[in-house]
Design an enzyme around this catalytic site. Structure first.
Site, short mmCIF file in Angstrom:
data_model
loop_
_atom_site.label_atom_id
_atom_site.label_comp_id
_atom_site.label_asym_id
_atom_site.label_seq_id
_atom_site.Cartn_x
_atom_site.Cartn_y
_atom_site.Cartn_z
N ARG B 96 0.83 -1.21 0.00
CA ARG B 96 0.00 0.00 0.00
C ARG B 96 0.86 1.25 0.00
O ARG B 96 0.44 2.30 -0.47
CB ARG B 96 -0.95 -0.02 1.20
CG ARG B 96 -2.02 -1.10 1.09
CD ARG B 96 -2.91 -1.13 2.31
NE ARG B 96 -3.81 0.01 2.40
CZ ARG B 96 -4.99 0.06 1.79
NH1 ARG B 96 -5.40 -0.94 1.06
NH2 ARG B 96 -5.76 1.12 1.92
N ASN B 129 -7.40 3.40 -4.58
CA ASN B 129 -6.71 3.05 -3.34
C ASN B 129 -5.33 3.71 -3.27
O ASN B 129 -4.73 3.99 -4.30
CB ASN B 129 -6.55 1.52 -3.26
CG ASN B 129 -7.84 0.86 -2.80
OD1 ASN B 129 -8.35 1.20 -1.75
ND2 ASN B 129 -8.35 -0.06 -3.60
N HIS B 182 -10.73 0.12 4.56
CA HIS B 182 -11.19 -0.76 3.50
C HIS B 182 -10.27 -1.97 3.38
O HIS B 182 -9.06 -1.84 3.34
CB HIS B 182 -11.21 0.03 2.19
CG HIS B 182 -11.60 -0.80 1.00
ND1 HIS B 182 -12.67 -1.66 1.01
CD2 HIS B 182 -11.06 -0.89 -0.23
CE1 HIS B 182 -12.78 -2.24 -0.16
NE2 HIS B 182 -11.81 -1.80 -0.93
#
Lengths: 164, 355
Positions: B96, B129, B182
């Site tokens: 991420r 994202n 999320h």
């Protein structure tokens, strides 16, 4: 009008094809803004320019003009405040007008005399509107009042022709 | 009303555009703006997508517009589906941080352009994202009530569906929300689950049976173990059947994970949840959904007013979200949300955002 809302003119050049006016009208109606007036200016070489008068806040006016510019049929859109001295207008009236005093910054052309007389007035919008109000009060009939974009703007037909 | 889809040519962007038209959410006088990047592959593809959509839906398509620069984005609702995505290969770890690094500039460029040229009333729905970073970037520039991340709503729909499937009923008979971050760090709010037509006692008994004697304290480790098990199975049919053995909240994380890594991705589910949110905004009615939003003390976690991006139930209407609709939480839910909130704030600082 409140202090927030002003009177505006949108000059929109669109392709000369069916659905163009409906698309333009949809942008206004979706946002609850009604036209004060709408008129077609020059139509030539497959393009036409529409003049749309409306009242809205400055923020909403800019939203409308940006949205109009995104229409598939649009080739350009510009926004001018009605009190911008560069905005011009032309009006045609019938009836005897020679007795009225008209603003000095208008061009006045008279044809004929009596009830069948025709008067054409051109000049800055504010002056033309003043002249029209006086002549209406004097008993003349207003056939048309068309607002024109500032000279040299992207939506000015003369300018567009020069570009071509 | 007009809708712009940033990243319209991506898997999710395409599915959103198709679903918007297919469901008739945009009338003939509305405009769907397809946004790509002038100097990227999407800059060309977005023109082709426009023609493809008109080919498919000419009878009911709205006006379809193409934009290839952020300055040209003009719409009432802006869907952010632009930027890089999580890889589908299970051999690639989900990084991420790398995703945030790559997408941060994309988010900032679009947010800055909307702040400069926008109407001041656009509602931004974030799909990209890390959704929490995008919500933070857009909220700081446009005002936090106009920005909603759809990740928590997607997690919520998945959670409801898994409960419904376990009970053999349809999803619309189940309510309840997922909060938090999320994906893996979602916080299923079991205390909010309601089953239409059941009394409180009946519902509590069913929820207790579905959930077992677990609390959220073990949720993260259960998810991790389940992911390891299903991805170690080479046969996808068997892998998906393994998912069925888990409780609904674990299923809600693991099933979409397996779907994504199978190569199918989750474009249609994501698009459908996004279109739900768009419809809510276009409808003009306030409806409670779950979404990632930038909180400024609306809820208390760990005994203090919470500030930062977090997925929570919110009332959403035509001007964005208005109120957080979080009733008293169970103690494990409150603790899990606090932990996740802390993690999100730390991550956002690490990605260069403000906590």
């Amino acid at each position: 009008m409140t202090g927030l809302t002003r009177r505006w003119f949108a000059f929109v050049t669109v392709e000369d094809r069916s659905g163009a006016s409906a698309a333009l009208a949809g942008v206004f109606s979706e946002r609850g803004v009604s036209f004060g007036s709408i008129s077609t200016l020059d139509v030539h070489d497959g393009l036409g320019t529409l003049s749309v008068e409306f009242t809205a806040s400055e923020r909403l006016a800019h939203v409308l003009i940006r949205t109009l510019g995104r229409l598939a049929v649009a080739r350009g859109a510009s926004l001018v405040a009605a009190d911008d001295p560069r905005v011009r207008a032309v009006a045609m009236l019938t009836g005897e007008s020679s007795g009225a005093t008209l603003p000095p910054d208008t061009d006045v052309h008279r044809h004929g005399a009596g009830p069948e007389a025709t008067t054409i007035i051109a000049g800055p919008l504010a002056a033309v509107e003043t002249a029209v109000a006086r002549l209406r009060h004097a008993g003349c009939g207003v056939e048309a009042l068309t607002v024109l974009p500032p000279r040299g703007s992207a939506q000015s037909p003369a300018h567009r022709h020069r570009q071509a | 009303m007009d809708v712009a889809v940033l990243g319209a040519t991506g898997d999710v962007g395409r599915a959103i555009c198709g679903a918007l038209i297919e469901r008739g959410e945009l009338g003939p006088s509305s405009r769907l703006q397809l946004v790509g990047r002038a100097h990227g592959a999407s800059g060309a593809a977005v023109h082709g997508l426009r023609v493809d959509l008109i080919d498919a839906y000419d009878e009911k398509a709205p006006q379809i517009d193409v934009a290839t620069t952020p300055d040209d984005v003009v719409a009432d609702v802006v869907v952010v589906a632009a930027g890089g995505t999580i890889p589908t290969s299970t051999t690639d770890p989900i990084d991420r941080d790398a995703l945030a690094l790559g997408n941060s500039a994309v988010f900032e460029e679009y947010a800055d352009a909307l702040a400069r040229h926008g109407s001041g009333h656009e509602v931004v729905i974030v799909v990209s994202n890390p959704v929490e970073l995008a919500v933070e970037v857009f909220s700081r520039r446009l005002g936090r009530h106009r920005v909603i991340g759809m990740g928590a709503w997607l997690d919520t729909l998945r959670f409801r569906r898994e409960i419904a499937a376990t009970l053999g009923i349809r999803r619309q008979r189940v309510s309840g929300f997922v909060a938090g971050q999320h994906g893996d760090r979602m916080v299923p709010l079991w205390s909010t689950v309601r089953l239409r037509g059941l009394d409180a006692d009946e519902r509590l008994e069913i929820v207790a049976r579905l959930r077992g004697d677990r609390t959220l304290a073990s949720f993260a480790s259960e998810v991790a173990a389940a992911k390891t098990r299903v991805t170690s199975e080479r046969d996808m049919t068997v892998a998906f059947s393994h998912v069925d053995a888990y409780p609904p909240d674990v299923q809600a994380v693991v099933r979409p994970y397996l779907t994504h890594t199978s190569g199918a991705k989750t474009a249609h589910g994501t698009a459908s949840a996004t279109v739900d949110l768009i419809r809510t905004v276009l409808d003009g009615r306030d409806i409670v959904v779950a979404g990632q939003v930038l909180l400024d003390g609306e809820v208390s976690l760990g005994g203090m007013p919470w500030r930062g991006v977090l997925g929570v139930p919110v009332a959403v209407g035509p001007e964005g979200w208005t109120r957080v609709m979080l009733d008293d939480l169970a103690s494990d839910e409150s603790r899990a949300l606090w932990e996740v909130g802390q993690a999100i704030n730390e991550a956002i600082v690490g990605w260069g955002g403000a906590p």
